[in-house]
Design a protein around this motif. Structure first.
Motif: not given
Lengths: 218, 255
Positions: A142-143, A146, A150, A153-154, A166, A185, A188-189, A192-193, A196
């Protein structure tokens, strides 16, 4: 502030980028898990190899992602490897640590009982210790997932062919166009949620005996 | 054999480019010089760290001491971890730019993202560290007539210190590394060497930036380790440095 007609015109590209985001994430976490699982099993069975493995993974983790992508361009060019190698390397520290902690958390009495029942050491590892280690292994996945979402995106700094969502954040910034930034943005949030939450559900389903804890955490 | 030699040759080219970049006096002066960029990086990291610490430390200590709101805090921390920094910078940029077109576009969004990045590890470790303190000790302190404040300041915080510091260290290292993203958005700091180096295909500059950021991250890591050793009460030192406990907690609290 948001140009909704632009959003409506770019739904196809948005879908493509979401899929790309998930694909880059899945490859990284999948490959990272295979490598980490092997190294973690090795560490559990041969304790002496764990400190150097953990230290090396920890050092890799402190290298800034932008730096690692930038450095790899001169080695692997603008290929998908430049995006995936750092993403995979960053999952290692989280996954190895959690898998080892999962095996370490198996109560000694349980291991003794399994030995008493005549399990071989490999049989014990697979059929007794692994199921008990599942909660922490899933927590690691999970970690890792997530954090990889993130980092994906980079990957957009490597080239326009990567970056997932991204891509919109970076191009939107260069064009100073707020709508496009938000189109990258916000999803992508949400992605991730959502991942999770999905892992929390998965963990609750795979470990029904921990149901009370699951309820408390959810 | 030939392949090895070629690989060795490539490494030499890289090291040469790196050495040449560091040796060039032009890279040590002016607004894009190493001292300026390093100072910017340290200052921006420090400001983010101070603000994040001012928010998360008291809150975490309070949660750990009272046991109130622990579930909410851990879930909020997990949510904070889930937000990609680049997304947060992008999200904040149009809003802060409306207030200040210059700094609001180039600096504030990155600062906000760095603060959000640092909150979860500080908060989770402070609250977990304090709540893990042996309850018998806390009861004994109360029995000796200590007030709640004194219990926290004289018993719980000293014992939890290695775990609290592990949270701060983790936040510090993450900030130093992630702050490089600000350069994509025209902000200051060492990330500029990475962004410019990629754009100009300048290997020496990219690796110069990598070396500087990695050195700074290691410095933060080492600094907190030394601080932890210096501040840990002597009787607690033998019981295996707080690092391991802190790290294990990080994983577990988040899981």
């Amino acid at each position: 502030m948001i140009d909704w007609s632009w959003v409506a015109d770019h739904l196809g590209v948005l879908a493509f980028r979401v899929l790309q985001h998930l694909e880059l994430t899945a490859i990284a976490v999948g490959a990272g898990f295979v490598i980490s699982f092997g190294l973690a099993i090795w560490s559990v069975r041969r304790r002496a190899v764990y400190p150097p493995i953990a230290a090396l993974a920890g050092i890799l983790y402190t290298i800034p992602s932008l730096a690692m992508f930038a450095a790899l361009i001169s080695v692997t060019g603008f290929s998908v490897l430049t995006a995936e190698i750092p993403l995979i390397l960053y999952t290692l520290v989280i996954l190895i640590r959690n898998i080892v902690a999962g095996f370490d958390g198996v109560p000694a009495e349980v291991v003794e009982a399994a030995r008493g029942m005549g399990y071989t050491s490999w049989g014990r590892l697979w059929r007794v210790e692994l199921p008990l280690a599942v909660p922490l292994i899933i927590a690691g996945l999970r970690l890792a997932s997530v954090s990889t979402i993130g980092l994906v995106t980079i990957t957009g700094v490597i080239s326009d062919s990567f970056g997932g969502l991204g891509y919109f954040i970076l191009t939107g910034y260069h064009l100073q166009f707020a709508t496009e930034i938000y189109v990258g943005a916000v999803p992508s949030i949400l992605l991730a949620v959502a991942v999770d939450v999905a892992f929390v559900r998965l963990q609750a389903r795979l470990t029904p005996w921990a149901a009370t804890r699951g309820v408390a955490a959810g | 054999m030939g392949r090895d030699a070629r690989r060795g040759g490539r490494l030499m080219v890289l090291l040469d480019a790196l050495a040449a970049w560091f040796a060039d006096p032009a890279h040590w002066a002016g607004p894009n010089g190493i001292p300026t960029r390093l100072l910017e990086h340290v200052a921006l990291s420090g400001i983010s760290m101070l603000i994040a610490g001012a928010i998360a430390l008291p809150l975490g200590l309070w949660i750990g001491h009272t046991g109130r709101g622990a579930t909410v805090a851990i879930n909020a921390a997990n949510l904070g971890r889930a937000i990609p920094s680049l997304a947060l910078i992008g999200l904040a940029a149009p809003i802060t730019a409306a207030f200040d077109p210059q700094l609001g576009f180039r600096v504030y969004p990155t600062l906000i993202a760095m603060i959000v990045l640092a909150l979860p590890p500080i908060l989770v470790n402070a609250s977990a560290g304090v709540s893990e303190v042996d309850r018998d000790l806390v009861e004994a302190a109360r029995g000796m007539g200590m007030r709640e404040r004194q219990v926290l300041a004289r018993v719980e915080i000293p014992i939890a210190l290695p775990v609290i510091l592990a949270g701060l260290r983790s936040a510090g290292v993450q900030i130093v590394a992630t702050l490089t993203l600000g350069a994509i958005f025209g902000g200051g700091g060492l990330g500029n060497y990475l962004v410019l180096g990629i754009a100009q295909n300048d290997v020496g500059q990219v690796f110069g930036g990598v070396v500087l950021v990695a050195a700074l991250a290691l410095l933060v890591e080492g600094g907190f380790a030394l601080l932890g050793r210096a501040l840990t009460p002597v009787p607690l030192r033998a019981a295996e440095g707080g690092e391991h406990r802190g790290r294990a907690l990080e994983g577990r609290a988040a899981g």
